[in-house]
Design a protein around this motif. Structure first.
Motif, PDB file in Angstrom:
ATOM      1  N   GLU A   6       0.825  -1.202   0.000  1.00 28.78           N
ATOM      2  CA  GLU A   6       0.000   0.000   0.000  1.00 28.78           C
ATOM      3  C   GLU A   6       0.863   1.258   0.000  1.00 28.78           C
ATOM      4  OE1 GLU A   6      -2.009  -2.986   2.890  1.00 28.78           O
ATOM      5  OE2 GLU A   6      -0.003  -2.262   2.410  1.00 28.78           O
ATOM      6  N   SER A   7       0.304   2.336  -0.526  1.00 24.65           N
ATOM      7  CA  SER A   7       0.947   3.643  -0.480  1.00 24.65           C
ATOM      8  C   SER A   7      -0.122   4.716  -0.591  1.00 24.65           C
ATOM      9  CB  SER A   7       1.974   3.790  -1.607  1.00 24.65           C
ATOM     10  OG  SER A   7       1.337   3.700  -2.866  1.00 24.65           O
ATOM     11  N   GLY A   8       0.273   5.960  -0.323  1.00 17.57           N
ATOM     12  CA  GLY A   8      -0.636   7.073  -0.507  1.00 17.57           C
ATOM     13  C   GLY A   8      -1.240   7.640   0.758  1.00 17.57           C
ATOM     14  N   GLY A   9      -0.944   7.025   1.889  1.00 20.29           N
ATOM     15  CA  GLY A   9      -1.467   7.562   3.130  1.00 20.29           C
ATOM     16  C   GLY A   9      -0.805   8.879   3.506  1.00 20.29           C
ATOM     17  N   GLY A  10      -1.367   9.517   4.520  1.00 19.69           N
ATOM     18  CA  GLY A  10      -0.795  10.781   4.974  1.00 19.69           C
ATOM     19  C   GLY A  10      -1.723  11.508   5.903  1.00 19.69           C
TER      20      GLY A  10
END
Length: 122
Positions: A6-10
């Motif tokens: 997963e990626s794109g968190g913030g």
């Protein structure tokens, strides 16, 4: 087996948007039903959304319906979660997962990513 990242968190303010991505390894991504789950501190992991192998069917938890959109690109071996109108209660670690059948779409996922943190400030 499929490997998921997963990626794109913030960090985002209330009312903001984020798009999460889930990249899958291997050449069999299109054979899997894919799902998003989340786990907030002190709470159990909960189902968020799922998408069928071709992307033709989707299913959402009531808490995100109308705000989140799940999609996939089988040519890129990637699934997405577009999250709009974010609320503080959406704060959680978000996980993507894969399974081989559409039945019982909210449970029985056998492959999981490591998660990405989403924090919504009030």
């Amino acid at each position: 087996q499929v490997q998921l990242v997963e990626s794109g968190g913030g960090l985002v303010q209330t009312g903001g948007s984020l798009r999460l991505s889930c990249a899958a390894s291997g050449r069999t991504f299109s054979r899997y039903v894919m799902g998003w789950f989340r786990q907030a501190p002190g709470k159990e992991r909960e189902f968020v959304a799922a998408i069928s192998e071709s992307g033709g069917s989707t299913y959402y938890a009531d808490s995100v319906k109308g705000r989140f959109t799940i999609s996939r690109d089988n040519l890129k071996n990637t699934m997405y979660l577009q999250m709009n109108s974010l609320r503080p209660e959406d704060t959680a670690v978000y996980y993507c997962a894969a399974k081989t059948t559409w039945s019982d779409v909210m449970v029985r996922y056998g492959n999981w990513g490591q998660g990405t943190q989403v924090t919504v400030s009030s």
